[in-house]
Design a protein around this motif. Structure first.
Motif, short mmCIF file in Angstrom:
data_model
loop_
_atom_site.label_atom_id
_atom_site.label_comp_id
_atom_site.label_asym_id
_atom_site.label_seq_id
_atom_site.Cartn_x
_atom_site.Cartn_y
_atom_site.Cartn_z
N ASP A 117 18.01 66.25 -10.83
CA ASP A 117 18.89 65.20 -11.32
C ASP A 117 18.70 63.94 -10.47
OD1 ASP A 117 20.83 63.65 -12.49
OD2 ASP A 117 22.52 64.94 -11.95
N PRO A 118 17.57 63.25 -10.64
CA PRO A 118 17.32 62.08 -9.80
C PRO A 118 18.36 60.98 -9.95
CG PRO A 118 15.73 62.20 -11.61
CD PRO A 118 16.48 63.49 -11.59
N GLU A 119 18.93 60.86 -11.14
CA GLU A 119 19.92 59.81 -11.36
C GLU A 119 21.11 59.96 -10.42
OE1 GLU A 119 22.75 57.86 -14.87
OE2 GLU A 119 21.32 59.46 -15.36
N ALA A 120 21.58 61.19 -10.22
CA ALA A 120 22.74 61.41 -9.35
C ALA A 120 22.46 60.95 -7.94
CB ALA A 120 23.13 62.89 -9.36
N LEU A 121 21.28 61.28 -7.42
CA LEU A 121 20.92 60.87 -6.06
C LEU A 121 20.80 59.35 -5.96
CD1 LEU A 121 19.93 61.45 -3.15
CD2 LEU A 121 17.62 61.59 -4.10
N VAL A 122 20.09 58.75 -6.91
CA VAL A 122 19.82 57.31 -6.81
C VAL A 122 21.11 56.51 -7.00
CG1 VAL A 122 18.46 55.39 -7.71
CG2 VAL A 122 17.45 57.66 -7.56
N ARG A 123 22.00 56.97 -7.84
CA ARG A 123 23.28 56.25 -7.97
C ARG A 123 24.10 56.36 -6.68
NH1 ARG A 123 23.90 53.90 -12.63
NH2 ARG A 123 22.98 54.73 -14.55
N ASP A 124 23.97 57.48 -5.99
CA ASP A 124 24.64 57.59 -4.69
C ASP A 124 24.02 56.60 -3.70
OD1 ASP A 124 26.55 59.42 -2.99
OD2 ASP A 124 24.76 59.13 -1.78
N LEU A 125 22.70 56.50 -3.70
CA LEU A 125 22.02 55.50 -2.86
C LEU A 125 22.51 54.10 -3.20
CD1 LEU A 125 19.91 57.80 -2.11
CD2 LEU A 125 18.18 56.00 -2.24
N ALA A 126 22.63 53.81 -4.49
CA ALA A 126 23.04 52.48 -4.91
C ALA A 126 24.40 52.11 -4.34
CB ALA A 126 23.05 52.39 -6.44
N GLY A 127 25.33 53.05 -4.39
CA GLY A 127 26.66 52.79 -3.83
C GLY A 127 26.61 52.53 -2.34
N ARG A 128 25.80 53.30 -1.62
CA ARG A 128 25.70 53.13 -0.18
C ARG A 128 24.98 51.83 0.18
NH1 ARG A 128 27.10 58.17 2.10
NH2 ARG A 128 27.13 59.83 0.53
N LEU A 129 24.02 51.44 -0.65
CA LEU A 129 23.34 50.16 -0.41
C LEU A 129 24.28 48.98 -0.64
CD1 LEU A 129 19.82 50.88 -1.94
CD2 LEU A 129 20.47 50.83 0.47
N ALA A 130 25.16 49.10 -1.63
CA ALA A 130 26.15 48.05 -1.85
C ALA A 130 27.06 47.92 -0.63
CB ALA A 130 26.98 48.37 -3.09
N ASP A 131 27.45 49.07 -0.05
CA ASP A 131 28.28 49.03 1.15
C ASP A 131 27.50 48.42 2.32
OD1 ASP A 131 30.29 50.28 -0.26
OD2 ASP A 131 29.87 52.27 0.51
N HIS A 132 26.22 48.74 2.40
CA HIS A 132 25.38 48.18 3.46
C HIS A 132 25.32 46.65 3.35
CE1 HIS A 132 21.98 47.35 6.09
NE2 HIS A 132 21.32 46.86 5.07
N LEU A 133 25.14 46.16 2.16
CA LEU A 133 25.06 44.72 1.96
C LEU A 133 26.37 44.04 2.35
CD1 LEU A 133 23.12 44.57 -1.41
CD2 LEU A 133 22.37 43.56 0.75
N THR A 134 27.46 44.67 2.02
CA THR A 134 28.78 44.11 2.39
C THR A 134 28.96 44.10 3.89
OG1 THR A 134 29.75 44.88 0.31
CG2 THR A 134 31.25 44.36 2.11
N ALA A 135 28.62 45.23 4.54
CA ALA A 135 28.82 45.35 5.98
C ALA A 135 27.89 44.44 6.76
CB ALA A 135 28.65 46.79 6.41
N ALA A 136 26.64 44.37 6.34
CA ALA A 136 25.65 43.59 7.06
C ALA A 136 25.69 42.12 6.70
CB ALA A 136 24.25 44.16 6.80
N ARG A 137 26.34 41.80 5.55
CA ARG A 137 26.40 40.43 5.08
C ARG A 137 25.02 39.80 5.02
NH1 ARG A 137 31.81 38.26 8.29
NH2 ARG A 137 33.23 39.80 7.36
N VAL A 138 24.11 40.56 4.37
CA VAL A 138 22.75 40.05 4.20
C VAL A 138 22.80 38.82 3.30
CG1 VAL A 138 20.44 40.59 3.37
CG2 VAL A 138 21.79 42.34 4.51
N ALA A 139 22.26 37.72 3.74
CA ALA A 139 22.33 36.48 2.99
C ALA A 139 21.44 36.53 1.76
CB ALA A 139 21.90 35.30 3.87
N ASP A 140 21.90 35.93 0.68
CA ASP A 140 21.07 35.82 -0.52
C ASP A 140 19.94 34.83 -0.29
OD1 ASP A 140 22.51 37.64 -2.02
OD2 ASP A 140 23.99 36.13 -2.61
#
Length: 262
Positions: free
Chosen positions: A239-262
């Motif tokens: 079930d690759p979708e389940a894993l990748v969607r979990d990654l997506a959520g964690r990457l969103a949190d990473h972007l918020t925490a790190a405040r990576v500039a656009d």
């Protein structure tokens, strides 16, 4: 920073979603005997501003005629050459099984060269560097190697290994990978300034959950978590979708925490 002279990025990287100005670059490392193409569908479940790239080891796919590499340092040095221009918060590494060990070693080299570790690291189906258990399968000949591949349950391997012609094409890469991981010895951890998430299947006999949790030692920041999925060593192919969607959520949190500039 450009790659070192003589290292061709297009040889090593297969981009499955090219983004002009990515917020993050997700670079994925396959398992022993695996290929970059296992990640080709991942962009379907990730935000459009994340670039997705698989690492292509020599001796497979369009690098089939190149000599395989069977030693960790020899494999990770050119990969670090290619990736060092992206080192920092925007770079995220994912590795499964052998690929998790390769990703960690690449991250170490990036930190040593540039002073910057990848912003995030995801490891799957593998024990951490101080707890790896090298196996001697590579010393016991092709039959033992093929038996181990089948035992681990790679769903893509069955058709290939049952066809004599295809088997002869892929065997050199499998041999090299099993020797590489069989000679990768446990040693003290060098922590990295990065968050680490570890994944495993609940039926993976070679990676117990208590061992997986020891990846926490790799994160100098203490930012570690893990998740267990149903399945064996290749749970992520069920079930690759389940894993990748979990990654997506964690990457969103990473972007918020790190405040990576656009």
């Amino acid at each position: 920073m450009s790659p070192s002279a003589g290292v061709n990025p297009s040889k090593w990287l297969r981009c499955y979603r090219k983004v002009a100005t990515p917020r993050l670059r997700l670079v994925c490392f396959p398992h022993a005997g695996g290929a970059a193409s296992m990640f080709r569908d991942w962009p379907r479940w990730l935000p459009d501003d994340i670039e997705v790239t698989g690492v292509c080891y020599p001796g497979r796919q369009d690098r089939l005629l190149e000599p395989c590499i069977d030693e960790m340092g020899a494999l990770t040095t050119p990969i670090a050459d290619v990736l060092q221009r992206w080192a920092g918060d925007r770079l995220v590494l994912f590795g499964h099984s052998m690929g998790a060990s390769v990703a960690y070693e690449v991250a170490l080299r990036l930190k040593q060269r540039t002073g910057s570790a990848p912003g995030r690291m995801f490891v799957s189906g593998q024990l951490p560097p101080h707890r790896v258990v090298p196996k001697s399968v590579h010393l016991r000949g092709d039959d033992a190697i093929l038996e181990e591949v089948r035992r681990l349950g790679d769903p893509d391997a069955g058709t290939v290994l049952d066809d004599p012609d295809l088997r002869e094409l892929v065997l050199p890469a499998i041999r090299a990978d099993f020797r590489l991981i069989g000679t990768y010895l446990p040693r003290p951890v060098t922590p990295l300034d990065t968050a680490v998430t570890a994944y495993v299947g609940d039926e993976d006999a070679q990676v117990p959950v208590e061992g997986l949790r020891e990846w926490a030692a790799v994160s100098a920041t203490g930012r570690f978590d893990h998740r267990v999925y149903p399945g064996g060593h290749f749970y992520l192919m069920d079930d690759p979708e389940a894993l990748v969607r979990d990654l997506a959520g964690r990457l969103a949190d990473h972007l918020t925490a790190a405040r990576v500039a656009d």
